[in-house]
Scaffold this motif. Structure first.
Motif, mmCIF file in Angstrom:
data_model
loop_
_atom_site.group_PDB
_atom_site.id
_atom_site.type_symbol
_atom_site.label_atom_id
_atom_site.label_comp_id
_atom_site.label_asym_id
_atom_site.label_seq_id
_atom_site.Cartn_x
_atom_site.Cartn_y
_atom_site.Cartn_z
ATOM 1 N N TYR A 88 0.787 -1.091 0.176
ATOM 2 C CA TYR A 88 -0.144 0.053 -0.048
ATOM 3 C C TYR A 88 0.829 1.213 -0.020
ATOM 4 O O TYR A 88 0.617 2.253 -0.692
ATOM 5 C CB TYR A 88 -0.991 0.000 1.177
ATOM 6 C CG TYR A 88 -1.974 1.063 1.079
ATOM 7 C CD1 TYR A 88 -3.335 0.841 0.751
ATOM 8 C CD2 TYR A 88 -1.669 2.187 1.821
ATOM 9 C CE1 TYR A 88 -4.461 1.664 0.788
ATOM 10 C CE2 TYR A 88 -2.911 3.336 1.747
ATOM 11 C CZ TYR A 88 -3.917 3.079 1.246
ATOM 12 O OH TYR A 88 -5.069 3.912 1.292
ATOM 13 N N CYS A 89 1.877 1.361 1.042
ATOM 14 C CA CYS A 89 2.897 2.329 0.862
ATOM 15 C C CYS A 89 3.542 2.564 -0.246
ATOM 16 O O CYS A 89 3.645 3.827 -0.890
ATOM 17 C CB CYS A 89 3.683 2.391 1.889
ATOM 18 S SG CYS A 89 3.126 2.358 3.609
ATOM 19 N N HIS B 37 5.152 6.366 3.645
ATOM 20 C CA HIS B 37 6.194 6.072 4.361
ATOM 21 C C HIS B 37 5.942 5.429 5.836
ATOM 22 O O HIS B 37 6.583 6.015 6.876
ATOM 23 C CB HIS B 37 7.249 7.121 4.326
ATOM 24 C CG HIS B 37 7.949 7.560 3.090
ATOM 25 N ND1 HIS B 37 8.541 6.628 2.236
ATOM 26 C CD2 HIS B 37 7.425 8.672 2.271
ATOM 27 C CE1 HIS B 37 8.667 7.369 1.166
ATOM 28 N NE2 HIS B 37 7.806 8.542 1.159
ATOM 29 N N LEU B 38 4.907 4.621 5.974
ATOM 30 C CA LEU B 38 4.399 4.199 7.312
ATOM 31 C C LEU B 38 5.221 3.352 8.205
ATOM 32 O O LEU B 38 5.322 3.370 9.145
ATOM 33 C CB LEU B 38 3.001 3.604 7.098
ATOM 34 C CG LEU B 38 1.815 4.533 6.335
ATOM 35 C CD1 LEU B 38 0.867 3.856 6.330
ATOM 36 C CD2 LEU B 38 1.803 5.788 7.478
ATOM 37 N N LEU C 297 7.794 7.440 13.239
ATOM 38 C CA LEU C 297 6.636 7.738 12.918
ATOM 39 C C LEU C 297 5.927 8.290 14.224
ATOM 40 O O LEU C 297 5.823 7.930 15.056
ATOM 41 C CB LEU C 297 5.967 6.390 12.300
ATOM 42 C CG LEU C 297 4.587 6.566 11.684
ATOM 43 C CD1 LEU C 297 4.552 7.200 10.467
ATOM 44 C CD2 LEU C 297 3.853 5.088 11.868
ATOM 45 N N SER C 298 5.187 9.500 13.660
ATOM 46 C CA SER C 298 4.563 9.961 14.838
ATOM 47 C C SER C 298 3.090 9.839 14.554
ATOM 48 O O SER C 298 2.542 9.444 13.437
ATOM 49 C CB SER C 298 4.621 11.688 14.751
ATOM 50 O OG SER C 298 3.895 12.061 13.388
ATOM 51 N N LEU C 299 2.256 9.810 15.790
ATOM 52 C CA LEU C 299 0.744 9.638 15.822
ATOM 53 C C LEU C 299 0.041 10.677 15.013
ATOM 54 O O LEU C 299 -0.888 10.437 14.207
ATOM 55 C CB LEU C 299 0.352 9.687 17.152
ATOM 56 C CG LEU C 299 -1.287 9.674 17.453
ATOM 57 C CD1 LEU C 299 -1.614 8.539 16.912
ATOM 58 C CD2 LEU C 299 -1.659 9.726 18.971
ATOM 59 N N GLU D 298 -3.507 12.321 10.716
ATOM 60 C CA GLU D 298 -3.812 13.291 9.561
ATOM 61 C C GLU D 298 -4.126 12.499 8.284
ATOM 62 O O GLU D 298 -5.132 12.826 7.446
ATOM 63 C CB GLU D 298 -2.587 14.069 8.949
ATOM 64 C CG GLU D 298 -2.170 15.457 10.043
ATOM 65 C CD GLU D 298 -3.280 16.264 10.086
ATOM 66 O OE1 GLU D 298 -3.726 16.596 9.017
ATOM 67 O OE2 GLU D 298 -3.660 16.782 11.261
ATOM 68 N N LEU D 299 -3.370 11.362 8.162
ATOM 69 C CA LEU D 299 -3.826 10.375 6.907
ATOM 70 C C LEU D 299 -5.212 9.854 7.362
ATOM 71 O O LEU D 299 -5.943 9.516 6.163
ATOM 72 C CB LEU D 299 -2.859 9.153 7.160
ATOM 73 C CG LEU D 299 -2.675 8.293 5.807
ATOM 74 C CD1 LEU D 299 -2.088 9.084 4.614
ATOM 75 C CD2 LEU D 299 -1.743 6.912 6.027
#
Length: 226
Positions: free
Chosen positions: A73-74, A80-81, A86-88, A93-94
């Motif tokens: 999917y990325c 870039h999950l 990686l921030s919450l 936002e996604l």
């Protein structure tokens, strides 16, 4: 809190967040230890309270591999999950974007007991190498007489018993073992195509994710009443 998520909440501790299971899943991938499957693999953790023997617990297997799905999917959506940092906030936002809703909806079910089956043998976990855990092909290779996993069952009766015990009836049309439900792009005249998730295009991956979500929603009903 929904008790379906109790296992991953306990494992993540302070890193767990309510109402964003895609983030919880991504955090799990980052903190998970590679030693001792029973204590650190989500599929094993989700069944270890209901199974007594370690050997049985180790036969647990995720039906739909979210790591493979998220990875592809990325690539297809230029995300870039799976990066180290990686921030919450990024994931939140996604979540606001409607076109990513399917990924979040699928994550809600993929981290629960509904996504785990107990295989008759740990050797069937090779399906991950063969087809990245693609379920329709897995089932075909179990059911068909010439299937590469058919010999792990003594006869058709044992296959039917396993399907019943594992609550897999929703994978079949009207209970017909030779009529496996699957996305159209996996169908061919000679049987189900063993297409890996990494080779699916955007349209195919979306169709596979919708299929997985429908299956997991239906299967989750069995475990909500237990």
């Amino acid at each position: 809190m929904d008790d379906r998520y109790e296992v991953i909440k306990k494992y993540l501790g302070e890193k767990y967040t309510d109402n964003n299971n895609l983030f919880n899943l991504l955090m799990y991938y980052k903190v998970k230890k590679k030693s001792n499957r029973i204590e650190h693999d989500l599929d094993c953790m989700l069944v270890k309270d209901e199974l007594k023997e370690n050997e049985d617990i180790l036969k647990a297997d995720m039906m739909f591999s979210m790591f493979s799905i998220i990875n592809q999917y990325c690539k297809l959506h230029n995300l870039h999950l799976l990066k180290d940092e990686l921030s919450l906030k990024e994931v939140e936002e996604l979540k606001k974007e409607e076109n990513h809703k399917l990924l979040f909806d699928l994550s809600d079910f993929a981290i629960t007991r509904a996504n785990v089956m107990i295989l008759p043998s740990r050797k069937l976990q090779r399906r991950g190498l063969f087809w990245q855990d693609q379920m329709p092909k897995t089932l075909e290779e179990i059911i068909e007489d010439n299937g590469c996993f058919n010999n792990y069952f003594e006869d058709k009766t044992k296959i039917e018993k396993w399907i019943t015990e594992q609550k897999l009836s929703m994978f079949f049309e009207n209970g017909n073992l030779h009529s496996i439900k699957c996305p159209d792009f996996l169908k061919s005249d000679s049987g189900i195509i063993g297409k890996k998730i990494m080779h699916m295009n955007e349209k195919e991956l979306k169709e596979y994710m919708e299929y997985a979500l429908k299956i997991l929603k239906e299967r989750s009903k069995f475990f909500m009443s237990e």
